[in-house]
Design a protein around this motif. Sequence first.
Motif, PDB file in Angstrom:
ATOM      1  N   GLU A 303       0.818  -1.206   0.000  1.00  0.00           N
ATOM      2  CA  GLU A 303       0.000   0.000   0.000  1.00  0.00           C
ATOM      3  C   GLU A 303       0.858   1.265   0.000  1.00  0.00           C
ATOM      4  N   GLU A 304       1.997   1.238   0.663  1.00  0.00           N
ATOM      5  CA  GLU A 304       2.848   2.421   0.716  1.00  0.00           C
ATOM      6  C   GLU A 304       3.357   2.799  -0.669  1.00  0.00           C
ATOM      7  N   THR A 305       3.781   1.806  -1.437  1.00  0.00           N
ATOM      8  CA  THR A 305       4.265   2.061  -2.797  1.00  0.00           C
ATOM      9  C   THR A 305       3.121   2.529  -3.682  1.00  0.00           C
ATOM     10  N   ARG A 306       1.963   1.911  -3.524  1.00  0.00           N
ATOM     11  CA  ARG A 306       0.809   2.327  -4.331  1.00  0.00           C
ATOM     12  C   ARG A 306       0.516   3.812  -4.120  1.00  0.00           C
ATOM     13  N   ARG A 307       0.546   4.220  -2.869  1.00  0.00           N
ATOM     14  CA  ARG A 307       0.252   5.625  -2.575  1.00  0.00           C
ATOM     15  C   ARG A 307       1.374   6.548  -3.031  1.00  0.00           C
ATOM     16  N   PRO A 321      -0.569 -12.243  -1.397  1.00  0.00           N
ATOM     17  CA  PRO A 321       0.884 -12.007  -1.388  1.00  0.00           C
ATOM     18  C   PRO A 321       1.663 -13.265  -1.780  1.00  0.00           C
ATOM     19  N   PRO A 322       2.918 -13.106  -2.204  1.00  0.00           N
ATOM     20  CA  PRO A 322       3.753 -14.272  -2.495  1.00  0.00           C
ATOM     21  C   PRO A 322       3.858 -15.195  -1.281  1.00  0.00           C
ATOM     22  N   GLY A 323       3.999 -16.484  -1.542  1.00  0.00           N
ATOM     23  CA  GLY A 323       4.082 -17.448  -0.454  1.00  0.00           C
ATOM     24  C   GLY A 323       2.710 -17.857   0.034  1.00  0.00           C
ATOM     25  N   SER A 324       2.696 -18.666   1.097  1.00  0.00           N
ATOM     26  CA  SER A 324       1.407 -19.159   1.604  1.00  0.00           C
ATOM     27  C   SER A 324       1.341 -19.151   3.127  1.00  0.00           C
ATOM     28  N   ARG A 341      -2.989  -5.863   3.824  1.00  0.00           N
ATOM     29  CA  ARG A 341      -2.718  -4.562   3.193  1.00  0.00           C
ATOM     30  C   ARG A 341      -2.313  -3.538   4.242  1.00  0.00           C
ATOM     31  N   GLU A 342      -3.058  -3.499   5.345  1.00  0.00           N
ATOM     32  CA  GLU A 342      -2.762  -2.522   6.397  1.00  0.00           C
ATOM     33  C   GLU A 342      -1.414  -2.780   7.062  1.00  0.00           C
ATOM     34  N   ASP A 343      -0.998  -4.027   7.077  1.00  0.00           N
ATOM     35  CA  ASP A 343       0.293  -4.381   7.682  1.00  0.00           C
ATOM     36  C   ASP A 343       1.471  -4.200   6.729  1.00  0.00           C
ATOM     37  N   GLY A 344       1.210  -3.697   5.528  1.00  0.00           N
ATOM     38  CA  GLY A 344       2.290  -3.396   4.598  1.00  0.00           C
ATOM     39  C   GLY A 344       2.720  -4.535   3.704  1.00  0.00           C
TER      40      GLY A 344
END
Length: 549
Positions: A303-307, A321-324, A341-344
């Motif tokens: 989210e930080e990069t998106r903003r 996200p990547p991984g499981s 998303r909120e946790d980055g």
Amino acid sequence: MTVAIDVARKARGAYYTPSQIATFLTRWAIGDHPGTVLDPTCGDGVFLQSAGRELRMLGVEEPALLGIDIDEEALRQTADRLGPDNLSATLICSSVFDVTSGTLSPGGPGADAVVGNPPFIRYHGHVGDTRAAANKAALDQGVQLSGLASAWAACLVHAASFLKPGGRLAMVLPAELLTVNYAAPVRDWLKRHFGRVGIVTFRHLQFDALANVVLLLADGEGGTDAAHIVQATDASDLEHIVPFLSGRDIALNSEKWSSLLLTDRQATAYRHGVDAFVGLEAEYGRIELGTVTGANEYFVIGEETRREFGLTEDQLLRTSPPGSRHFDSLAFTAADWERLREDGNPVWLFRPAPEDQSASVEAYKRVGEGLDIPDRYKCRIRPQWWRPPGSKPPDFFFTYMSHRFPRLVTNDAGVSFLNSMHGLHLAVDAPAFVRRALPLAMLNSLTTLGAELGGRSYGGGVLKLEPREAALLPAPPLPALEAFWNAIKSEWKPLNCRLHAGDWSAVVDRVDDVLLHSTMSMSATRVQLLRRAWDAMRIGRLGMARGRV
């Protein structure tokens, strides 16, 4: 001083063999035809001592014993061990990979028997010139090993080059021989090279290697399509085993030999159980690969990069996200995605429309160019390097790489996915209850055992299922799934909470009871056999201490 020697010994992968195992292997390898016996990694000399004693019993006054070891101290221990029996051996201080059959016995016919316990050095410690020499020695025998291969694989293949025609090979090997992907070329070589292959497995760990071992017996020429398998409780059983007579023959019709680790009763229970199950893809839908971006670190953003770049949702795809590791329950919800998303966490896939030339997109593309992302292979072959393919959100995520077991997770969030997992798209006519019932039903001991038998074991104990293997994973047929769901749906939430809390074993117990025992009428004994077989294979794959998961 003792501790220092022990650490150095384990660094060389030298796990010395109990005399019961050495006696069993050398007795078979020598048979009724006494001759030269070679241990190519002789360690403390237990195999040479056993061979010398056996040859003496056959009337050979001066047994011909040969030993190779890279460690001078080990060779001194060998000489000291042989002395009280008035035995002697030709001992060579060298890496076995620097010795060939020609240099060992110039002009000679080779050894009549090759016995031993090759070094258990994992791939991360098996490096540099030693690995290069090992891989060349294996390749000289027609076996190409991958970079993940441990030292024992090359040593086994090279050891066979010292055998004269008709000689016998008898080795202690890690149970990885039967299961791991990097050992597939070795398994194929054994089938092609020898006329008989015998395997002795153990229910309990042997000596101090902290990993399951098997005993390999091989002789003859011309190839074979079967292995003779014997299961022993521990080394004390060996005195009652007659090689190639005491066990059973199993066809080697697969590149994996995992089923050889099952007992007769476990194999029968699994075979009968599978007959009542169906293939996952055949009954429920289509397995699909996730998106291959070519550079997840660039294309999958938080989210930080998106903003920062002002990217909007129509220029991105919501994705898992990547991984499981974030899949810790039976369903992945929109609330789960929002928390990530909120946790980055990286939950957005950069995928603008082909015609999008907005300032935000162009700015982020310049970042990729600065990182040489367009030169990455997967990016270079796309029409637009900056636009990875988008995967349709699947009905279920399939965690195809795992330490414990693969799982289906319902995609309630409706997000896309990457190639760190597979997706399962339900058949259009699948009943609605399948979305809740199937992930829970798949947590049964027959399905998880099927994953062990059909999957591929990699370094570190990771179990991986390719799409073809995932498609064949045994699943309950639809009528049984419906009956199971009607019996257990009221427990879905508490069972999901237990899974989220890490109490997966209790969840499997309950699913076994309702699905396998009550719904599919398997006896409690058969269900227990399946559970124990799965536990044993999983623990063996992880290579952990006895009794621990």
